[in-house]
Motif scaffolding. Sequence first.
Motif, mmCIF file in Angstrom:
data_model
loop_
_atom_site.group_PDB
_atom_site.id
_atom_site.type_symbol
_atom_site.label_atom_id
_atom_site.label_comp_id
_atom_site.label_asym_id
_atom_site.label_seq_id
_atom_site.Cartn_x
_atom_site.Cartn_y
_atom_site.Cartn_z
ATOM 1 N N VAL A 277 -8.450 -5.002 -1.344
ATOM 2 C CA VAL A 277 -9.350 -6.157 -1.351
ATOM 3 C C VAL A 277 -8.835 -7.059 -2.462
ATOM 4 O O VAL A 277 -9.028 -6.770 -3.645
ATOM 5 C CB VAL A 277 -10.815 -5.735 -1.574
ATOM 6 N N ARG A 278 -8.146 -8.107 -2.105
ATOM 7 C CA ARG A 278 -7.308 -8.837 -3.051
ATOM 8 C C ARG A 278 -8.082 -9.472 -4.200
ATOM 9 O O ARG A 278 -7.579 -9.566 -5.318
ATOM 10 C CB ARG A 278 -6.477 -9.899 -2.324
ATOM 11 N N ASP A 279 -9.284 -9.930 -3.970
ATOM 12 C CA ASP A 279 -10.039 -10.599 -5.018
ATOM 13 C C ASP A 279 -10.917 -9.642 -5.815
ATOM 14 O O ASP A 279 -11.683 -10.075 -6.684
ATOM 15 C CB ASP A 279 -10.929 -11.696 -4.414
ATOM 16 N N ALA A 280 -10.819 -8.340 -5.531
ATOM 17 C CA ALA A 280 -11.723 -7.371 -6.166
ATOM 18 C C ALA A 280 -11.221 -6.947 -7.537
ATOM 19 O O ALA A 280 -10.021 -6.758 -7.763
ATOM 20 C CB ALA A 280 -11.890 -6.149 -5.274
ATOM 21 N N ILE A 281 -12.173 -6.763 -8.456
ATOM 22 C CA ILE A 281 -11.901 -6.173 -9.763
ATOM 23 C C ILE A 281 -11.989 -4.651 -9.642
ATOM 24 O O ILE A 281 -12.116 -4.108 -8.540
ATOM 25 C CB ILE A 281 -12.910 -6.702 -10.800
ATOM 26 N N HIS A 282 -11.944 -3.958 -10.771
ATOM 27 C CA HIS A 282 -11.995 -2.498 -10.730
ATOM 28 C C HIS A 282 -13.348 -2.011 -10.212
ATOM 29 O O HIS A 282 -13.415 -1.297 -9.205
ATOM 30 C CB HIS A 282 -11.730 -1.939 -12.128
ATOM 31 N N ALA A 283 -14.432 -2.401 -10.863
ATOM 32 C CA ALA A 283 -15.776 -1.973 -10.439
ATOM 33 C C ALA A 283 -16.356 -3.025 -9.493
ATOM 34 O O ALA A 283 -17.351 -3.690 -9.780
ATOM 35 C CB ALA A 283 -16.677 -1.774 -11.649
ATOM 36 N N TRP A 284 -15.765 -3.169 -8.331
ATOM 37 C CA TRP A 284 -16.112 -4.297 -7.470
ATOM 38 C C TRP A 284 -17.390 -4.072 -6.670
ATOM 39 O O TRP A 284 -17.863 -4.993 -5.990
ATOM 40 C CB TRP A 284 -14.938 -4.667 -6.576
ATOM 41 N N ASN A 285 -18.011 -2.915 -6.790
ATOM 42 C CA ASN A 285 -19.359 -2.765 -6.235
ATOM 43 C C ASN A 285 -20.374 -3.589 -7.034
ATOM 44 O O ASN A 285 -21.481 -3.844 -6.557
ATOM 45 C CB ASN A 285 -19.780 -1.298 -6.195
ATOM 46 N N LEU A 286 -19.998 -4.031 -8.232
ATOM 47 C CA LEU A 286 -20.829 -4.928 -9.039
ATOM 48 C C LEU A 286 -20.392 -6.385 -8.897
ATOM 49 O O LEU A 286 -20.973 -7.271 -9.527
ATOM 50 C CB LEU A 286 -20.765 -4.522 -10.514
ATOM 51 N N GLN A 287 -19.389 -6.613 -8.093
ATOM 52 C CA GLN A 287 -18.862 -7.954 -7.854
ATOM 53 C C GLN A 287 -19.195 -8.418 -6.431
ATOM 54 O O GLN A 287 -19.727 -9.510 -6.233
ATOM 55 C CB GLN A 287 -17.340 -7.938 -8.061
ATOM 56 N N TYR A 288 -18.891 -7.560 -5.453
ATOM 57 C CA TYR A 288 -19.150 -7.854 -4.044
ATOM 58 C C TYR A 288 -19.879 -6.669 -3.389
ATOM 59 O O TYR A 288 -19.332 -5.989 -2.522
ATOM 60 C CB TYR A 288 -17.840 -8.100 -3.297
ATOM 61 N N PRO A 289 -21.118 -6.397 -3.792
ATOM 62 C CA PRO A 289 -21.786 -5.200 -3.257
ATOM 63 C C PRO A 289 -22.011 -5.222 -1.756
ATOM 64 O O PRO A 289 -21.923 -4.178 -1.095
ATOM 65 C CB PRO A 289 -23.113 -5.162 -4.025
ATOM 66 N N GLN A 290 -22.271 -6.400 -1.199
ATOM 67 C CA GLN A 290 -22.480 -6.455 0.250
ATOM 68 C C GLN A 290 -21.198 -6.107 0.998
ATOM 69 O O GLN A 290 -21.215 -5.358 1.978
ATOM 70 C CB GLN A 290 -22.979 -7.846 0.673
ATOM 71 N N LEU A 291 -20.090 -6.657 0.535
ATOM 72 C CA LEU A 291 -18.803 -6.353 1.158
ATOM 73 C C LEU A 291 -18.458 -4.881 0.996
ATOM 74 O O LEU A 291 -17.972 -4.232 1.942
ATOM 75 C CB LEU A 291 -17.703 -7.222 0.543
ATOM 76 N N PHE A 292 -18.706 -4.346 -0.190
ATOM 77 C CA PHE A 292 -18.449 -2.928 -0.429
ATOM 78 C C PHE A 292 -19.237 -2.087 0.581
ATOM 79 O O PHE A 292 -18.686 -1.179 1.219
ATOM 80 C CB PHE A 292 -18.850 -2.556 -1.860
ATOM 81 N N ALA A 293 -20.524 -2.389 0.733
ATOM 82 C CA ALA A 293 -21.367 -1.616 1.647
ATOM 83 C C ALA A 293 -20.922 -1.779 3.094
ATOM 84 O O ALA A 293 -20.952 -0.815 3.873
ATOM 85 C CB ALA A 293 -22.825 -2.038 1.489
ATOM 86 N N ARG A 294 -20.499 -2.980 3.466
ATOM 87 C CA ARG A 294 -19.999 -3.184 4.833
ATOM 88 C C ARG A 294 -18.760 -2.353 5.094
ATOM 89 O O ARG A 294 -18.578 -1.809 6.193
ATOM 90 C CB ARG A 294 -19.703 -4.661 5.060
ATOM 91 N N GLY A 295 -17.896 -2.219 4.083
ATOM 92 C CA GLY A 295 -16.722 -1.365 4.240
ATOM 93 C C GLY A 295 -17.096 0.092 4.411
ATOM 94 O O GLY A 295 -16.527 0.802 5.245
ATOM 95 N N VAL A 296 -18.059 0.559 3.621
ATOM 96 C CA VAL A 296 -18.535 1.934 3.736
ATOM 97 C C VAL A 296 -19.068 2.194 5.146
ATOM 98 O O VAL A 296 -18.729 3.188 5.791
ATOM 99 C CB VAL A 296 -19.623 2.223 2.690
ATOM 100 N N ARG A 297 -19.928 1.274 5.618
ATOM 101 C CA ARG A 297 -20.530 1.457 6.945
ATOM 102 C C ARG A 297 -19.453 1.501 8.030
ATOM 103 O O ARG A 297 -19.488 2.361 8.927
ATOM 104 C CB ARG A 297 -21.514 0.330 7.240
#
Length: 316
Positions: A277-297
């Motif tokens: 995820v090119r724009d993501a930082i290390h702890a990106w669940n605190l940056q893009y939580p919706q995107l993180f959750a969509r990836g998990v799903r």
Amino acid sequence: MRRATSSATTLSSWRSRDDTLPIGARTMSASSWTATSVIDTSNQEGLFFSSLNPLAPITIVMLHVLMSSHLEWSHCWPQLSEYHLLIPDLPQHSRSRHVGPFSFALAADLIADIIREHAHDGRAHLVGLSTGGYVAMELIRRHPDIVLSAFVSNAVPVNDLWKSLNSQPRLAHLGLSVLLHSPRSLLFKATGWAPEFQNDELLKEIKRNNTSRLYEAGSRETGNWSREDMAEVGKKDKRVALVTGGKQDNVEGTREMGQLLQLMGSNEGKQSRAFIVRDAIHAWNLQYPQLFARGVRAWIEKTPLPQAFEPLEPPE
């Protein structure tokens, strides 16, 4: 012997009050948060964990980064309300502070206990970020029978730059401590933590957890995680998504380890993949939580991941 105590309250009784449930100083709708289960800590053995959506048929375990707590996932869990979520505090962290000393193996064994006792059918999908990702892979290695799949971010063998920066963990910890107690604007700019997802309770927990003993233990465990460990994970033949943030993390190491997991797998493990995820930082669940959750799903449901997840293919 560990014993689980539950503070579960029926959905109808909560709705008869105000249709919200308390989460520390926060509230959420009853449809998203229906019960909290807590390991009884009086025997000094078990981990604290929260259980959300217990009537949902599929269980996910979510594992946080070093120094953090289960509150790290507070912006992701509303996006996953169709799943049963088990979200622990890792050993020596927050409400599991009494359990230790911290190691990936201890965390994996205690989380395995939680899964066997509280997950539906005694099995779960694993989601882990950084330290939580290493714990997820250690859990696959030690307890493969209870793992359905894993979505792991920023948790591959570290490179030489990381080893150089952490060669003196006490100095590295001092730098972290200075950052944590710097003006909030500087802290959030340095970490990339999105302003709209800043959580005062989580920040307090991180500061409480920030001890040199825990930092050194986490750094030691991370530095010792090797290619051979990844190969052992691969041999357990589990379907693993390895995700890396493009801003701060080991992209080439993630690409290589994704290929290794595929190579070592014999069936489902062949479906393991690496993504960036090119724009993501290390702890990106605190940056893009919706995107993180969509990836998990998407990973759990075996559907295409969102477009922001670019496959890391082998170099030509």
